[in-house]
Design a protein around this motif. Structure first.
Motif, short mmCIF file in Angstrom:
data_model
loop_
_atom_site.label_atom_id
_atom_site.label_comp_id
_atom_site.label_asym_id
_atom_site.label_seq_id
_atom_site.Cartn_x
_atom_site.Cartn_y
_atom_site.Cartn_z
N GLN A 361 12.27 49.97 -0.14
CA GLN A 361 13.45 49.30 0.38
C GLN A 361 14.66 50.08 -0.12
O GLN A 361 14.89 50.17 -1.33
CB GLN A 361 13.49 47.85 -0.13
N LEU A 364 21.70 49.59 -1.30
CA LEU A 364 23.08 49.91 -0.93
C LEU A 364 23.79 50.71 -2.01
O LEU A 364 24.71 51.46 -1.73
CB LEU A 364 23.86 48.61 -0.70
N PHE A 365 23.37 50.51 -3.25
CA PHE A 365 24.15 51.08 -4.35
C PHE A 365 23.45 52.20 -5.11
O PHE A 365 23.93 52.62 -6.14
CB PHE A 365 24.57 49.98 -5.32
N THR B 172 25.98 40.15 -1.81
CA THR B 172 25.00 41.21 -1.61
C THR B 172 23.93 41.16 -2.68
O THR B 172 24.21 40.78 -3.82
CB THR B 172 25.66 42.62 -1.62
N ALA B 174 22.07 43.97 -2.90
CA ALA B 174 21.89 45.42 -2.91
C ALA B 174 21.01 45.91 -1.76
O ALA B 174 20.95 47.11 -1.51
CB ALA B 174 21.35 45.95 -4.24
N HIS B 175 20.32 45.00 -1.06
CA HIS B 175 19.55 45.41 0.10
C HIS B 175 20.30 45.07 1.39
O HIS B 175 20.09 45.69 2.42
CB HIS B 175 18.19 44.72 0.13
N LEU B 177 24.25 43.12 2.83
CA LEU B 177 25.56 42.65 2.41
C LEU B 177 26.15 41.80 3.53
O LEU B 177 26.00 42.12 4.71
CB LEU B 177 26.45 43.87 2.13
N PRO B 241 30.66 45.20 -7.05
CA PRO B 241 30.66 46.58 -6.55
C PRO B 241 31.65 46.78 -5.40
O PRO B 241 32.01 45.82 -4.71
CB PRO B 241 29.22 46.79 -6.08
N MET B 361 20.14 47.47 4.69
CA MET B 361 19.50 48.74 4.40
C MET B 361 18.08 48.72 4.97
O MET B 361 17.41 47.68 4.92
CB MET B 361 19.42 48.98 2.89
#
Lengths: 425, 365
Positions: A361, A364-365, B172, B174-175, B177, B241, B361
């Protein structure tokens, strides 16, 4: 009609030790757990001396040695290799095989005619003699129409005198029933002592009693798993060979220490060693983990010592098998759970929440190429370390942690060139 | 302390405050609720030390003023089961809270009210007013993307920012948002990350109500209030972030698809997806969208969804749950999905609109 065979290596660890020590034939042998703590395997002769499974070694040592017994510290390199050799032979004898444990395997004998017991017995004898001749391990073989009945057959094979180590059960209910009557309830696969005790309240004593019970009662009062066992005892095939190579769901590397540890400075290199080992195993499995943890505990057996047991889990930003990520987590987690001046006796590292390396997966970061670079680095380290441990992390212990107290470990006869048995000695 | 109160008033207040009280407590007083009777009104306060909810209501009769604390769960369970339209009398006698109804008497253990923790909301707060349903829309359209027990603690909450008269909510894990905006007539600026639990509580107590709310945030806390309710929460200490950086820009291929068709196809195809990663592949070519999945048992699903697609052929995989949750929050009949490459994030927008904005993502399958 389904036909299965269960091949069970007799007193496996003790038998492994005997392969290269024919002088120990007929002598009582026990194999001890890591750290020489307790008895984990016994030869037939040791059982006859009354040595119980799991008994602490210090309690039984004196008496055992006085009776001419021989003990061995565990030598898993040897046992693992001997097991592979047995399984390889079995794989050539049946279309499908399920390696159930280090010393047991189920074979699928789908085309065998069980009505003629000579055919089954002939196959079993051939299999038994081949393994004895090629590897040197005695095996017990049970053949039956269901996996649960093969366990019953294997249990009854212990007592066979005409064809020792072999027993087969056909699909005929009369024959099944007469076999089941000889097996105590707690010896049934999937029942055991605890459930056996509960079932004995219903007046059940033998495997036959369980096979005759009302199925609906079992399902309503117990579980569908036990219902499956009952049906299998009746000769209905519910369980097939499990051929899937299920990836591990968790990896734990833990050790008891030979000496108590009270300072975190001494504990860190050892726990980091466990972290490195765990990551190596994870990479071998082609898995990534997204959660890991570290645990420490004092010895619950030393009741006079101050007692403490704690664990700390950490989630990783993205699934990883990079040793550095795990060591980083250990560095942050261990100080949180560590208490100064407690005599720690055991610790370990756990990896969990696995995913395949080929599935990822994206985050985003995170930089997307990060994993690929790490992957190459870790693969290279693994390749170099495969032959000899040349690369280690600075935070690991200098020589690699060997916590085991092994007072009498046999040579790794089959896996290390330097420890080959010598003829002239 | 002695007062009479209607079942309906107290049960509503108790059920709202009950959400704040944690099931497992480190301090016994935290499983209790503060009850205060004063000037013919009652006040209930619950706290978990991270947040606090105060509800004020009217009593039928307040004979003696006073305050105490009692088990939030027992009080809630008991009052809920008392017949509707009953009057409930609460009377503090010694260290027992006696509850009387027409047919029953109950005596609950109490702890002194002076042991009840006071929530400090820090320095003075700048506040704005907004309609509660607007805030609810903002939360509902974004909060599902919040992190859950993520080691990056600042992801386990909803980022709220008021800048240049625009209130922005971002979440979010991180996968994916989620970002949405609300115009607000205010010249003040503030920002903060509201913890996950507090976000869910705000959503719960707003319910269907559309009253005017006052929202105030300082460096450490948030205060949300209307006439009879005040909710205070600590903010997550950390820097959120830079979300603007991960919103994809540049050349993209646009997919225009009916939301209902897309959701239902995904629902069916996902049944045969891998349980672990929930991956589905989306293949776009010549105005056709194919959705495929398979699992460890070699089971396969494939569907074609009618859609408009202008762009290069692309095959991209996603965790189906991420796409489904976003689509379930679409209010338009259609939605636009912008693709930037099979290993790049995609952007989901309402047709012709800019907000709510979702970034997802992909999965590498």
């Amino acid at each position: 009609m389904s036909v299965f065979a269960l091949v069970d290596c007799e007193n496996f660890y003790a038998s492994c030790e005997r392969i290269f020590r024919p002088d120990l034939k007929y002598k009582p042998i026990v194999v001890l757990s890591s750290n020489d703590g307790c008895v984990i395997a016994r030869s037939k002769e040791a059982k006859q001396l009354g040595i119980q499974m799991g008994v602490p070694w210090f309690k039984t040592k004196k008496n055992f040695l006085k009776n001419g017994g021989v003990f061995f510290s565990s030598n898993f390199a040897l046992y693992g290799d001997i097991s592979n050799r047995v399984m390889n032979i079995l794989a050539g004898m049946a279309n499908n095989i399920e390696i159930y444990s280090v010393d047991e395997a189920f074979l699928d004998l789908e085309n065998m005619n069980l009505e003629n017991s000579d055919i089954a017995d002939e196959f079993a004898m051939h299999c038994r003699s081949l393994i004895k001749q090629w590897v040197g391990i005695p095996v017990r073989i049970g053949i039956a129409p269901t996996k649960t009945l093969t366990k019953v057959a294997s249990y009854l094979a212990k007592e066979q005198t005409k064809r020792p180590g072999i027993f087969s059960i056909s699909n005929n209910w009369m024959e099944i029933a007469s076999s089941l009557k000889k097996v105590p309830l707690h010896e049934v696969w999937g029942v055991g002592k605890r459930l056996g005790k509960k079932l004995s309240v219903l007046g059940l004593r033998t495997a036959y009693d369980l096979a005759c019970i009302d199925i609906s009662l079992i399902r309503s009062r117990y579980s569908v798993v036990l219902e499956r066992t009952v049906r299998e005892l009746r000769g209905e095939t519910c369980l097939q060979l499990d051929k899937s190579l299920d990836p591990k769901k968790q990896i734990v590397v833990s050790r008891s220490f030979s000496e108590k540890i009270t300072r975190i400075e001494d504990l860190f290199p050892i726990v980091n060693d466990f972290g490195v080992r765990a990551c190596e195993k994870l990479r071998k499995e082609n898995q990534l983990c997204s959660k890991a943890g570290v645990f420490i505990r004092t010895s619950p057996f030393r009741i006079k010592d101050k007692q403490h047991s704690a664990s700390k889990f950490f989630t990783l930003s993205s699934p990883t098998n990079d040793t550095r990520d795990i060591l980083n987590g250990i560095r942050k987690s261990l100080p949180i759970i560590f208490r100064r001046n407690y005599p720690y006796a055991k610790s370990g590292v756990m990896l969990m929440n696995f995913s395949d390396t080929h599935v990822k997966q994206y985050s985003l970061f995170n930089a997307d190429n990060l994993l690929k670079q790490n992957d190459r680095l870790m693969k290279t380290i693994d390749q170099i370390n495969q032959k000899e441990n040349l690369i280690r992390f600075a935070s690991q212990s200098e020589v690699g942690y060997t916590a085991f107290r092994k007072t009498n470990v046999s040579p790794r006869y089959t896996t290390n060139w330097n420890e080959l048995p010598r003829v002239n000695e | 302390m002695k007062a009479t109160i209607s079942k309906e008033s107290i049960t509503k207040a108790l059920s709202l405050t009950g959400g704040i009280v944690e099931k497992k407590q480190t301090l016994p007083i935290l499983s209790n609720i503060l009850i205060e009777f004063k000037d013919n009104s009652f006040k209930l306060v619950a706290t978990d030390l991270e947040s606090e909810l105060t509800i004020i209501g009217e009593t039928d009769a307040c004979e003696t003023e006073g305050t105490t604390t009692a088990s939030a769960k027992k009080l809630n369970d008991l009052c809920r089961l008392i017949p509707d339209k009953s009057n409930i009398e609460l009377n503090l006698s010694g260290d027992k809270l006696n509850i009387s109804t027409k047919n029953g008497k109950y005596s609950l253990a109490t702890l002194p009210s002076n042991e009840f923790p006071i929530f400090e909301s820090g320095d003075s707060l700048n506040s704005i007013t907004l309609r509660s349903q607007d805030l609810k829309t903002l939360i509902n359209s974004t909060s599902f993307a919040m992190g859950n027990q993520d080691w990056r603690h600042y992801l386990n909450g909803l980022f709220l920012k008021l800048e240049e008269g625009v209130l922005t909510a971002v979440a979010t894990d991180a996968h994916r948002l989620a970002l949405n905006c609300l115009d607000s007539v205010s010249d003040i600026n503030f920002s903060g990350i509201i913890p996950r639990k507090s976000v869910n509580e705000i959503n719960r107590f707003i319910g269907d109500d559309n009253s005017e709310l006052s929202l105030a945030i300082n460096d450490t806390s948030l205060v949300l209030s209307n006439d009879n309710l005040t909710f205070k929460s600590k903010l997550i200490d950390g820097a959120f972030p830079d979300y603007n950086q991960v919103i994809p820009t540049g050349d993209s291929s646009l997919l225009d698809v009916n939301v209902k068709d897309f959701v239902s196809s995904l629902g069916r195809v996902s049944i045969l997806s891998n349980d672990k990663n929930k991956g589905v592949k989306i293949h776009l070519v010549d105005n056709n969208m194919f959705i495929r999945s398979n699992n460890a048992d070699n089971e396969v699903a494939e569907e074609t969804v009618e859609s408009k697609y202008a762009g290069e052929e692309i095959e991209i995989a996603f965790n189906v749950n991420y796409i489904q949750e976003i689509l379930n929050n679409q209010t338009n009949e259609n939605c636009n999905v912008l693709f930037f490459g099979s290993d790049k994030s995609c952007l989901i927008l309402p047709p012709g609109g800019e907000f709510p904005k979702y970034v997802v993502m992909p999965l590498l399958l």
